[in-house]
Scaffold this active site. Structure first.
Site, PDB file in Angstrom:
ATOM      1  N   GLY A  50       5.452  -4.347   6.114  1.00  0.00           N
ATOM      2  CA  GLY A  50       6.262  -3.960   7.270  1.00  0.00           C
ATOM      3  C   GLY A  50       6.799  -5.122   8.075  1.00  0.00           C
ATOM      4  O   GLY A  50       7.573  -4.935   9.020  1.00  0.00           O
ATOM      5  N   LEU A  51       6.422  -6.350   7.707  1.00  0.00           N
ATOM      6  CA  LEU A  51       6.850  -7.530   8.469  1.00  0.00           C
ATOM      7  C   LEU A  51       8.352  -7.758   8.365  1.00  0.00           C
ATOM      8  O   LEU A  51       8.948  -8.399   9.243  1.00  0.00           O
ATOM      9  CB  LEU A  51       6.095  -8.771   7.976  1.00  0.00           C
ATOM     10  CG  LEU A  51       4.575  -8.736   8.150  1.00  0.00           C
ATOM     11  CD1 LEU A  51       3.928  -9.940   7.474  1.00  0.00           C
ATOM     12  CD2 LEU A  51       4.206  -8.702   9.635  1.00  0.00           C
ATOM     13  N   LEU A  52       8.962  -7.254   7.306  1.00  0.00           N
ATOM     14  CA  LEU A  52      10.409  -7.385   7.144  1.00  0.00           C
ATOM     15  C   LEU A  52      11.144  -6.139   7.626  1.00  0.00           C
ATOM     16  O   LEU A  52      12.359  -6.032   7.472  1.00  0.00           O
ATOM     17  CB  LEU A  52      10.758  -7.645   5.676  1.00  0.00           C
ATOM     18  CG  LEU A  52      10.203  -8.945   5.086  1.00  0.00           C
ATOM     19  CD1 LEU A  52      10.468  -9.007   3.590  1.00  0.00           C
ATOM     20  CD2 LEU A  52      10.804 -10.161   5.793  1.00  0.00           C
ATOM     21  N   TYR A  85      -7.196   6.538  -5.951  1.00  0.00           N
ATOM     22  CA  TYR A  85      -6.822   6.966  -4.608  1.00  0.00           C
ATOM     23  C   TYR A  85      -7.529   8.261  -4.218  1.00  0.00           C
ATOM     24  O   TYR A  85      -7.390   9.288  -4.887  1.00  0.00           O
ATOM     25  CB  TYR A  85      -5.305   7.170  -4.494  1.00  0.00           C
ATOM     26  CG  TYR A  85      -4.472   5.962  -4.863  1.00  0.00           C
ATOM     27  CD1 TYR A  85      -4.986   4.667  -4.827  1.00  0.00           C
ATOM     28  CD2 TYR A  85      -3.149   6.115  -5.253  1.00  0.00           C
ATOM     29  CE1 TYR A  85      -4.206   3.570  -5.163  1.00  0.00           C
ATOM     30  CE2 TYR A  85      -2.353   5.016  -5.586  1.00  0.00           C
ATOM     31  CZ  TYR A  85      -2.894   3.750  -5.546  1.00  0.00           C
ATOM     32  OH  TYR A  85      -2.116   2.673  -5.884  1.00  0.00           O
TER      33      TYR A  85
END
Length: 298
Positions: A203-205, A51
């Site tokens: 983030g769809l849930l 990262y």
């Protein structure tokens, strides 16, 4: 906050962990966020040498300087940056792992890493070599425990068979139930803990607009998100439902949630204080869509 042991080890982690990958590069803001998380009970902080070319490790290390005994530091290894910075190459060799750990220790400003994870892996890797490296690092006291970050059942089975790893980090959510097919039961049997990432399914849930996800259509994703909202009702948030679904699996020691903002941290802390799902709610969630399965690396 609840805390769980990693595998058969004495390393205890918060059941909601802090995924550091998305932390911004503003040291003051990131440090404040990390400190707030620790003060609220989050103890597991997961980063990787990949990262931001190691800057993420350095940021985390500086933030927790003088607080080392209060935190569980997890990082990952195996992706070697090219000298010109143009990208990275996969290198799980024993020599590289034994060398890379010293750079992570320096950036994290510590003399030991609580959990050192191989950041991927294939069956073509020199598995025994990598395991020898991890075992030597445990003997040297440079790491307390080791694991792998992998979604490949074929690779996971080999590490279960050959190593003394404590954890496997894998993607797992209501919209990615592939680990249920074979991995979760196997790991539970061998007392190897799962660190679940992707609990919100991008983030769809948790409120983001529906789109295709893995083998699910946009309509199916919308259907799942709607049920999550329905189950949440007025007493929970969708994020709480998504996290509780994952943590209901006894082998999952922590749901590692990517956190970049104060709002995201608040949502993660709220998920840690969640009301548990009822058996009926859990059954409804499980029965809504046919569970997906791994198509490769079986």
């Amino acid at each position: 906050m609840k805390y769980n042991l990693l595998g058969k080890s004495a390393v205890r982690v918060s059941e909601v962990g802090f995924g550091c990958m998305s932390l911004g590069r503003d040291p003051a803001a990131a440090t404040a966020l990390l400190h707030r998380a620790l003060e609220a009970g989050i103890t597991l902080f997961d980063t990787a040498d990949l990262y931001q070319h190691g800057e993420n490790e350095a940021l985390v290390g500086k933030a927790f300087k003088g607080m080392r005994q209060q935190v569980v530091l997890a990082t990952k290894v195996g992706n070697q940056w090219r000298p010109d910075g143009s990208g990275w190459d996969w290198n799980p060799s024993k020599g590289y792992l034994l060398q890379a750990v010293d750079h992570s220790l320096r950036r994290l400003q510590t003399d030991y890493i609580d959990l050192y994870q191989l950041h991927g892996g294939t069956l073509d890797d020199p598995l025994d070599e990598a395991i020898e490296a991890f075992e030597r690092l445990v003997e040297q006291g440079k790491i307390r425990q080791y694991g792998i970050s992998s979604i490949r059942p074929s690779v996971i089975r080999e590490y279960v068979r050959r190593s003394h790893m404590a954890t496997v980090m894998m993607q797992y959510s209501l919209l990615d139930r592939r680990p249920e097919e074979s991995c979760l039961a196997l790991l539970h049997e061998h007392r190897i803990s799962v660190l679940a990432r992707g609990s919100y399914a991008q983030g769809l849930l948790a409120g983001k607009p529906a789109k295709e996800y893995l083998n699910y259509s946009e309509a199916q994703v919308r259907q799942a998100a709607a049920l999550v909202v329905e189950v949440a009702g007025t007493s929970r948030s969708p994020a709480e439902v998504a996290v509780d679904f994952v943590l209901r699996e006894p082998v999952v020691a922590s749901a590692v949630v990517g956190i970049r903002t104060a709002v995201q941290l608040s949502a993660a802390l709220q998920a840690a204080r969640r009301l548990p799902l009822s058996a009926a709610d859990l059954q409804a969630l499980r029965q809504l869509l046919p569970p997906n399965a791994y198509e490769q690396h079986r």
